[in-house]
Design a protein around this motif. Structure first.
Motif, PDB file in Angstrom:
ATOM      1  N   TYR A  17       1.094  -1.391  -0.146  1.00  0.00           N
ATOM      2  CA  TYR A  17       0.280   0.013   0.021  1.00  0.00           C
ATOM      3  C   TYR A  17       0.946   1.629   0.017  1.00  0.00           C
ATOM      4  CZ  TYR A  17      -3.553  -3.263   1.131  1.00  0.00           C
ATOM      5  OH  TYR A  17      -4.788  -4.208   1.501  1.00  0.00           O
ATOM      6  N   ASN A  18       0.541   2.212  -0.292  1.00  0.00           N
ATOM      7  CA  ASN A  18       0.881   3.525  -0.186  1.00  0.00           C
ATOM      8  C   ASN A  18      -0.547   4.533   0.285  1.00  0.00           C
ATOM      9  OD1 ASN A  18       3.893   3.445  -1.852  1.00  0.00           O
ATOM     10  ND2 ASN A  18       2.772   3.109  -3.236  1.00  0.00           N
ATOM     11  N   LEU A  19       0.454   5.379   0.824  1.00  0.00           N
ATOM     12  CA  LEU A  19      -0.311   6.962   1.508  1.00  0.00           C
ATOM     13  C   LEU A  19      -1.374   7.669   0.473  1.00  0.00           C
ATOM     14  CD1 LEU A  19       1.970   8.186   4.263  1.00  0.00           C
ATOM     15  CD2 LEU A  19      -0.365   6.959   4.286  1.00  0.00           C
ATOM     16  N   ARG A  20      -2.493   7.613   0.132  1.00  0.00           N
ATOM     17  CA  ARG A  20      -3.329   7.995  -0.581  1.00  0.00           C
ATOM     18  C   ARG A  20      -3.012   9.465  -0.660  1.00  0.00           C
ATOM     19  NH1 ARG A  20      -6.924   6.108  -4.663  1.00  0.00           N
ATOM     20  NH2 ARG A  20      -7.300   3.959  -3.282  1.00  0.00           N
ATOM     21  N   THR A  21      -1.929  10.783  -0.617  1.00  0.00           N
ATOM     22  CA  THR A  21      -1.118  11.600  -0.409  1.00  0.00           C
ATOM     23  C   THR A  21      -1.527  12.347  -1.965  1.00  0.00           C
ATOM     24  OG1 THR A  21       0.827  11.426   0.193  1.00  0.00           O
ATOM     25  CG2 THR A  21      -0.836  11.247   2.048  1.00  0.00           C
ATOM     26  N   LYS A  22      -2.040  13.603  -1.602  1.00  0.00           N
ATOM     27  CA  LYS A  22      -1.411  14.402  -2.967  1.00  0.00           C
ATOM     28  C   LYS A  22       0.091  13.698  -3.366  1.00  0.00           C
ATOM     29  CE  LYS A  22      -1.371  19.276  -4.792  1.00  0.00           C
ATOM     30  NZ  LYS A  22       0.139  19.198  -5.903  1.00  0.00           N
ATOM     31  N   GLU A  23       1.100  14.288  -2.472  1.00  0.00           N
ATOM     32  CA  GLU A  23       2.041  13.555  -2.979  1.00  0.00           C
ATOM     33  C   GLU A  23       2.449  12.651  -4.114  1.00  0.00           C
ATOM     34  OE1 GLU A  23       6.918  12.798  -1.704  1.00  0.00           O
ATOM     35  OE2 GLU A  23       5.212  12.958  -0.317  1.00  0.00           O
ATOM     36  N   TYR A  24       1.650  11.645  -3.058  1.00  0.00           N
ATOM     37  CA  TYR A  24       1.335  10.202  -4.068  1.00  0.00           C
ATOM     38  C   TYR A  24       0.484  10.181  -5.129  1.00  0.00           C
ATOM     39  CZ  TYR A  24       4.147   6.875  -1.499  1.00  0.00           C
ATOM     40  OH  TYR A  24       5.517   6.631  -0.482  1.00  0.00           O
ATOM     41  N   LEU A  25      -0.774  10.914  -4.878  1.00  0.00           N
ATOM     42  CA  LEU A  25      -1.377  10.957  -6.232  1.00  0.00           C
ATOM     43  C   LEU A  25      -0.923  11.949  -7.390  1.00  0.00           C
ATOM     44  CD1 LEU A  25      -4.785  11.646  -4.509  1.00  0.00           C
ATOM     45  CD2 LEU A  25      -4.106   9.730  -5.527  1.00  0.00           C
ATOM     46  N   ASP A  26      -0.315  13.030  -6.819  1.00  0.00           N
ATOM     47  CA  ASP A  26       0.278  13.700  -8.186  1.00  0.00           C
ATOM     48  C   ASP A  26       1.995  12.646  -9.376  1.00  0.00           C
ATOM     49  OD1 ASP A  26      -0.981  15.712  -7.909  1.00  0.00           O
ATOM     50  OD2 ASP A  26       0.758  16.713  -6.277  1.00  0.00           O
ATOM     51  N   GLY A  27       2.587  11.501  -7.727  1.00  0.00           N
ATOM     52  CA  GLY A  27       3.235  10.861  -8.500  1.00  0.00           C
ATOM     53  C   GLY A  27       2.860  10.122  -9.334  1.00  0.00           C
ATOM     54  N   TYR A  28       1.819   9.133  -9.335  1.00  0.00           N
ATOM     55  CA  TYR A  28       0.735   8.456  -9.817  1.00  0.00           C
ATOM     56  C   TYR A  28       0.338   9.127 -11.385  1.00  0.00           C
ATOM     57  CZ  TYR A  28       0.913   4.208  -6.404  1.00  0.00           C
ATOM     58  OH  TYR A  28       1.405   3.551  -5.782  1.00  0.00           O
ATOM     59  N   ASN A  29       0.230  10.064 -10.785  1.00  0.00           N
ATOM     60  CA  ASN A  29      -0.266  10.576 -11.948  1.00  0.00           C
ATOM     61  C   ASN A  29       0.731  10.545 -13.227  1.00  0.00           C
ATOM     62  OD1 ASN A  29      -2.401  12.656 -13.706  1.00  0.00           O
ATOM     63  ND2 ASN A  29      -1.247  14.147 -12.938  1.00  0.00           N
ATOM     64  N   GLU A  30       1.998  11.235 -12.772  1.00  0.00           N
ATOM     65  CA  GLU A  30       3.032  11.691 -13.598  1.00  0.00           C
ATOM     66  C   GLU A  30       3.239  10.398 -14.789  1.00  0.00           C
ATOM     67  OE1 GLU A  30       6.628  12.951 -11.554  1.00  0.00           O
ATOM     68  OE2 GLU A  30       5.708  14.698 -10.106  1.00  0.00           O
ATOM     69  N   TYR A  31       2.860   9.347 -14.489  1.00  0.00           N
ATOM     70  CA  TYR A  31       3.135   8.034 -14.625  1.00  0.00           C
ATOM     71  C   TYR A  31       2.108   7.503 -15.781  1.00  0.00           C
ATOM     72  CZ  TYR A  31       7.711   7.092 -12.445  1.00  0.00           C
ATOM     73  OH  TYR A  31       9.444   7.334 -11.733  1.00  0.00           O
ATOM     74  N   GLY A  32       1.349   8.699 -15.269  1.00  0.00           N
ATOM     75  CA  GLY A  32       0.230   8.686 -16.155  1.00  0.00           C
ATOM     76  C   GLY A  32      -0.777   7.317 -15.392  1.00  0.00           C
ATOM     77  N   ILE A  33      -0.954   7.577 -14.907  1.00  0.00           N
ATOM     78  CA  ILE A  33      -1.835   6.626 -14.003  1.00  0.00           C
ATOM     79  C   ILE A  33      -2.855   7.439 -12.840  1.00  0.00           C
ATOM     80  CG2 ILE A  33      -2.194   4.902 -11.159  1.00  0.00           C
ATOM     81  CD1 ILE A  33       0.604   3.800 -12.894  1.00  0.00           C
ATOM     82  N   ARG A  34      -3.983   7.778 -12.762  1.00  0.00           N
ATOM     83  CA  ARG A  34      -4.685   8.481 -12.435  1.00  0.00           C
ATOM     84  C   ARG A  34      -5.578   8.078 -11.608  1.00  0.00           C
ATOM     85  NH1 ARG A  34      -4.285   9.893 -17.156  1.00  0.00           N
ATOM     86  NH2 ARG A  34      -2.808  12.503 -18.066  1.00  0.00           N
ATOM     87  N   LEU A  35      -5.610   8.685 -10.409  1.00  0.00           N
ATOM     88  CA  LEU A  35      -6.564   7.617  -8.972  1.00  0.00           C
ATOM     89  C   LEU A  35      -7.385   8.645  -8.467  1.00  0.00           C
ATOM     90  CD1 LEU A  35      -2.899   5.605  -7.504  1.00  0.00           C
ATOM     91  CD2 LEU A  35      -4.966   4.780  -8.847  1.00  0.00           C
ATOM     92  N   LYS A  36      -8.755   7.807  -7.731  1.00  0.00           N
ATOM     93  CA  LYS A  36      -9.356   9.113  -7.008  1.00  0.00           C
ATOM     94  C   LYS A  36      -8.550   9.585  -5.833  1.00  0.00           C
ATOM     95  CE  LYS A  36     -13.302   5.940  -8.745  1.00  0.00           C
ATOM     96  NZ  LYS A  36     -14.764   5.513  -7.823  1.00  0.00           N
TER      97      LYS A  36
END
Length: 383
Positions: A236-255
């Motif tokens: 698991y990862n924390l659903r924080t802005k930092e992680y959400l932005d990190g995933y988004n940089e790799y093209g993975i958009r999460l809730k």
């Protein structure tokens, strides 16, 4: 009647001692201090940790904190199966060490003897350059995939793609031995060499030649993402802005809703990572570093061998690094990936091992291991 009651009491006491044998040398104060480090995670609504501590090969304390799987509220135990990320490197290196001790190869053997694709480089890459991260090969995450997809482990990729991507580069970054550069492909290539020499898959070689002799019966190379693995821990990862932005940089958009991001590992890459194991098994591995029952002194010495190259980094051994903690010699390696954090820390002179595994990407297992070490020093267990 008095004698019967006394006998029953003695039997109960003996049984209780047997059940808690691994914890007998820890005071309640010491256990409480260690448990307090993980109190935030000691519930089934949070990912967490498994820890193990041993001295001179004897387990002093082991415990689990938090949930191995938040969907089903499964608690973490010391037999929970964790992916240990780069802590895996010492096991890949150990397999190479066995082949060296059998005179199948040496540290000076050109890797191109087994990996023909390396012949195109004008400078010879030797086994030692792969082991000690000084080959000059560009690691795969720094390069683009042909598919255009990212290297995030949500996306499928295997070691063949990683290797071919790195070796598509026409030039090395530097002459082998000139610089130290962390590179997972070095260890992926080592698995290919092991397979070439042994005629077995790396998974089978590690199982039959390393894990089974050490009775690490709950350890394996995760080379097939479709495998059923009992007691597997979910990352698991924390659903924080930092992680959400990190995933988004790799093209993975999460809730944005929710506290945790479940991160299944869909890429069966190994060599530099890929080992799944438990606290119980890692304590067995560390215990052998004290007893030397498996492999003997030669194996131990090779695993801890350091070499001076044409750069300043001279404290790396076989998937291990030699360091210092508050004036005490340590042998360690830590690992981290999406949803994974791991640390195996040994104090060879004091005979103490601390293992911390976490299914939280921000778990900083190395920091927790250091905090445990501080407690052990204060309690004069690590002296």
């Amino acid at each position: 009647m008095k004698n019967i009651i006394l006998t029953i009491f003695c039997i109960f006491t003996l049984l209780s001692c047997g059940q808690n044998k691994s914890n007998t040398e820890f005071s309640i104060s010491t256990k409480n201090q260690i448990n307090s480090l993980f109190s935030k995670f000691n519930n089934l609504n949070s990912p967490g940790y498994a820890i193990g501590i041993s001295k001179n090969g004897k387990t002093l304390y082991k415990n689990g904190y938090g949930a191995a799987n938040l969907d089903y509220n499964i608690p973490i135990k010391t037999n929970s199966m964790f992916s240990i990320a780069s802590v895996s490197k010492q096991f890949t290196a150990a397999c190479i060490a066995l082949l060296i001790l059998e005179n199948k190869i040496s540290l000076e053997t050109p890797a191109s003897d087994f990996i023909p694709e390396l012949e195109k480089y004008s400078d010879t890459i030797r086994i030692k350059h792969l082991i000690y991260n000084t080959s000059g090969i560009t690691d795969y995450p720094r390069l683009k995939r042909k598919s255009g997809k990212s290297w995030v482990t949500f996306n499928y990729f295997d070691i063949d793609e990683c290797i071919s991507t790195s070796l598509a580069e026409e030039k090395l970054q530097f002459k082998p031995g000139e610089k130290w550069d962390y590179c997972n492909v070095n260890f992926m290539l080592l698995t290919k060499i092991i397979e070439n020499i042994s005629g077995q898959s790396f998974n089978k070689f590690a199982k039959t030649r390393l894990f089974e002799p050490l009775e690490m019966n709950n350890s394996l190379i995760n080379d097939d993402i479709t495998s059923v693995i009992k007691n597997r821990v979910t990352p698991y990862n924390l659903r924080t802005k930092e992680y959400l932005d990190g995933y988004n940089e790799y093209g993975i958009r999460l809730k944005k809703e929710g506290e945790y991001i479940q991160h299944p590992r869909n890429s069966p890459h190994y060599g530099g990572s890929g080992v799944m194991t438990t606290i119980d098994d890692l304590l067995k591995w560390s215990s052998n570093m004290m007893s030397k029952n498996f492999g003997g002194q030669e194996f131990y010495d090779l695993m801890h061998k350091t070499i001076k190259f044409n750069h300043d980094r001279d404290n790396q051994a076989f998937g291990l690094y030699i360091g210092d903690f508050n004036g005490k010699k340590i042998v360690a390696w830590d690992g981290g990936d999406w949803g994974i954090s791991s640390q195996l820390l040994r104090f060879p002179d004091e005979g103490v091992t601390i293992v911390v595994l976490s299914n939280l990407g921000s778990g900083e297992a190395f920091r927790k291991a250091n905090e445990i070490a501080d407690i052990l020093i204060d309690e004069e267990i690590l002296e």
